[in-house]
Motif scaffolding. Structure first.
Motif, short mmCIF file in Angstrom:
data_model
loop_
_atom_site.label_atom_id
_atom_site.label_comp_id
_atom_site.label_asym_id
_atom_site.label_seq_id
_atom_site.Cartn_x
_atom_site.Cartn_y
_atom_site.Cartn_z
N GLN A 78 1.09 -0.93 0.10
CA GLN A 78 -0.05 0.02 -0.32
C GLN A 78 0.64 0.87 0.80
OE1 GLN A 78 -3.31 0.50 -0.38
NE2 GLN A 78 -3.51 -1.88 -0.81
N ILE A 79 2.05 1.83 0.66
CA ILE A 79 3.02 2.71 0.69
C ILE A 79 3.58 2.39 -0.54
CG2 ILE A 79 5.29 3.25 1.77
CD1 ILE A 79 4.05 1.70 4.10
N LEU A 80 3.64 1.25 -1.23
CA LEU A 80 4.45 1.98 -2.67
C LEU A 80 3.40 2.38 -3.98
CD1 LEU A 80 6.98 1.04 -4.92
CD2 LEU A 80 5.15 -1.17 -5.14
N ASN A 81 1.94 1.93 -3.01
CA ASN A 81 1.11 2.11 -4.43
C ASN A 81 0.56 3.44 -4.49
OD1 ASN A 81 0.72 -0.48 -5.67
ND2 ASN A 81 -0.83 -0.95 -4.30
N HIS A 82 0.55 3.80 -3.59
CA HIS A 82 0.23 5.31 -3.25
C HIS A 82 1.22 6.05 -3.01
CE1 HIS A 82 -3.13 3.01 -1.02
NE2 HIS A 82 -4.01 4.11 -1.43
N LEU A 83 2.80 5.52 -2.76
CA LEU A 83 3.95 6.99 -2.98
C LEU A 83 4.26 6.56 -5.11
CD1 LEU A 83 6.48 6.06 -0.53
CD2 LEU A 83 5.02 8.15 -0.68
N HIS A 84 3.22 5.70 -5.68
CA HIS A 84 3.47 5.34 -6.43
C HIS A 84 2.64 6.81 -7.07
CE1 HIS A 84 3.87 3.04 -11.09
NE2 HIS A 84 4.54 4.53 -10.76
N VAL A 85 1.27 6.96 -7.11
CA VAL A 85 -0.11 7.94 -7.12
C VAL A 85 0.76 9.81 -7.28
CG1 VAL A 85 -1.44 8.99 -6.26
CG2 VAL A 85 -1.97 6.61 -6.49
N ILE A 86 1.67 9.61 -6.11
CA ILE A 86 2.41 11.24 -4.92
C ILE A 86 3.14 11.39 -6.60
CG2 ILE A 86 3.31 12.54 -3.26
CD1 ILE A 86 1.64 10.65 -1.45
N ALA A 87 4.05 10.01 -6.69
CA ALA A 87 4.93 10.60 -7.72
C ALA A 87 4.56 11.10 -9.08
CB ALA A 87 6.23 9.02 -7.64
N VAL A 88 3.77 9.92 -9.53
CA VAL A 88 3.40 10.41 -10.50
C VAL A 88 2.80 12.01 -10.61
CG1 VAL A 88 1.91 9.35 -12.51
CG2 VAL A 88 3.73 7.65 -11.46
N TYR A 89 1.47 12.11 -9.67
CA TYR A 89 0.77 12.57 -10.25
C TYR A 89 1.04 14.50 -9.80
CZ TYR A 89 -2.03 9.40 -12.20
OH TYR A 89 -2.48 8.75 -12.80
N ARG A 90 2.37 14.30 -8.36
CA ARG A 90 2.92 15.11 -8.50
C ARG A 90 3.98 15.22 -8.30
NH1 ARG A 90 -1.57 17.26 -8.12
NH2 ARG A 90 -3.13 17.25 -6.42
N GLY A 91 5.19 14.58 -8.34
CA GLY A 91 6.22 14.57 -8.89
C GLY A 91 6.85 14.91 -10.08
N HIS A 92 5.36 14.49 -11.18
CA HIS A 92 5.64 13.95 -12.66
C HIS A 92 6.67 13.02 -12.79
CE1 HIS A 92 2.66 17.84 -13.88
NE2 HIS A 92 2.65 17.89 -12.37
N THR A 93 6.79 12.94 -12.16
CA THR A 93 7.29 11.52 -12.69
C THR A 93 7.82 9.89 -12.24
OG1 THR A 93 10.24 11.03 -12.97
CG2 THR A 93 8.89 11.09 -10.32
N ASP A 94 8.70 9.07 -12.64
CA ASP A 94 8.17 7.66 -12.26
C ASP A 94 8.87 7.00 -11.99
OD1 ASP A 94 10.61 6.37 -14.30
OD2 ASP A 94 9.62 7.96 -15.37
N LEU A 95 8.38 5.83 -11.45
CA LEU A 95 9.20 5.05 -10.11
C LEU A 95 11.08 4.61 -10.93
CD1 LEU A 95 6.92 2.99 -8.25
CD2 LEU A 95 7.26 5.20 -7.64
N GLY A 96 10.72 4.20 -11.94
CA GLY A 96 12.87 4.28 -12.06
C GLY A 96 13.20 5.68 -12.04
N THR A 97 12.74 6.46 -12.18
CA THR A 97 13.94 8.02 -12.15
C THR A 97 13.49 8.43 -10.02
OG1 THR A 97 12.28 8.83 -14.50
CG2 THR A 97 13.96 10.59 -12.66
N VAL A 98 12.50 7.76 -9.90
CA VAL A 98 13.04 8.61 -8.09
C VAL A 98 13.97 7.07 -7.96
CG1 VAL A 98 12.17 7.27 -6.03
CG2 VAL A 98 10.39 8.47 -7.62
N PHE A 99 13.72 6.18 -8.34
CA PHE A 99 14.84 5.18 -7.90
C PHE A 99 16.40 5.24 -8.49
CE2 PHE A 99 11.40 1.28 -8.75
CZ PHE A 99 10.98 1.91 -7.11
N SER A 100 16.27 5.76 -9.89
CA SER A 100 18.09 6.36 -10.32
C SER A 100 18.13 7.18 -9.38
CB SER A 100 17.97 6.35 -11.48
OG SER A 100 17.19 5.54 -12.15
N LYS A 101 17.38 8.39 -9.23
CA LYS A 101 17.77 9.80 -8.34
C LYS A 101 18.06 9.75 -7.31
CE LYS A 101 15.48 12.91 -11.42
NZ LYS A 101 14.66 14.82 -11.74
N ASN A 102 17.40 8.37 -6.55
CA ASN A 102 17.76 8.83 -4.79
C ASN A 102 19.49 7.70 -5.02
OD1 ASN A 102 17.67 6.03 -2.31
ND2 ASN A 102 16.58 8.34 -2.44
#
Length: 166
Positions: A128-152
Motif C-alpha cells: 500500500q505504501i508503494l502504491n500510494h507513493l507511486h500516485v504521489i510521484a506520478v501526479y505530484r512529482g511528474h515522474t516515474d518510479l524508475g526515475t525516483v529510484f535512479s535519483k535516489n
C-alpha cells in the motif's frame, strides 16, 4: 531502473555493523520519518520544479527504507503496478501515513514486546505504501518510479561513493 535493480543497488548503503533488532528498528523509524517528509513536501498549492525535485528525492528516501526493510526481513518487494489516477492526493498521503504506522507498529511489537513479527501484515502495508507513493510521484512529482529510484541511488552515491562507511 526497476524495483529489484533498485534494491540491489541500494543495499550497499546499509550499515553492516548493526545488530539485527536494532537495524530493524532503525529502518522502521527511517521509513516513518521519510514518509513524514514526503507528506510535508506534498503540501504545496503551487508547484515549482525545485519543489517537485525535492518531493522526488524524499520519495526515493522512503523507497530506500522500504526496500532495505524488505531485504532485512527477507520479505518480497512490493509489486509495482500502474498508479490509479482516481486516487486523490489527500487520500494517497493519508494512506501512506496509515500504512507506515502499520509497519512501525509491527516492528515495535516484535522488537519491544518480543511478539512474533507479522510479516503478512508488513508485506500488505508495504504494498500500500508503494502504491500510494507511486500516485504521489506520478501526479505530484511528474515522474516515474524508475526515475525516483535512479535519483535516489545517485544521491546516495554522491554522499557515500564507496557505500556505507559504518
Amino acid at each position: 531502473m526497476n524495483i529489484q535493480e533498485y534494491q540491489l543497488s541500494a543495499y550497499k548503503f546499509v550499515p553492516k555493523k548493526t545488530e539485527h533488532l536494532t537495524q530493524m528498528a532503525v529502518l522502521a523509524l527511517g521509513l516513518s520519518g521519510e514518509a513524514s517528509e514526503v507528506l510535508g513536501e506534498s503540501d504545496h498549492t503551487h508547484w515549482t520544479k525545485h519543489e517537485r525535485d525535492l518531493l522526488v528525492l524524499e520519495i526515493g528516501d522512503v523507497f530506500w527504507y522500504l526496500a532495505m526493510l524488505c531485504h532485512h526481513l527477507s520479505l518480497p518487494l512490493p509489486v509495482v503496478g500502474v498508479p490509479d489516477p482516481n486516487v486523490a492526493l489527500g487520500t494517497a498521503m493519508h494512506a501512506v501515513i496509515i500504512h507506515v504506522g502499520v509497519v512501525t507498529e509491527c516492528v515495535k511489537k516484535h522488537v519491544g514486546h518480543h511478539k512474533d513479527l507479522d510479516t503478512a501484515k508488513i508485506t500488505a502495508a508495504m504494498q500500500q505504501i508503494l502504491n500510494h507513493l507511486h500516485v504521489i510521484a506520478v501526479y505530484r512529482g511528474h515522474t516515474d518510479l524508475g526515475t525516483v529510484f535512479s535519483k535516489n541511488i545517485a544521491k546516495l552515491t554522491a554522499r557515500y561513493p564507496n557505500g556505507c562507511p559504518f
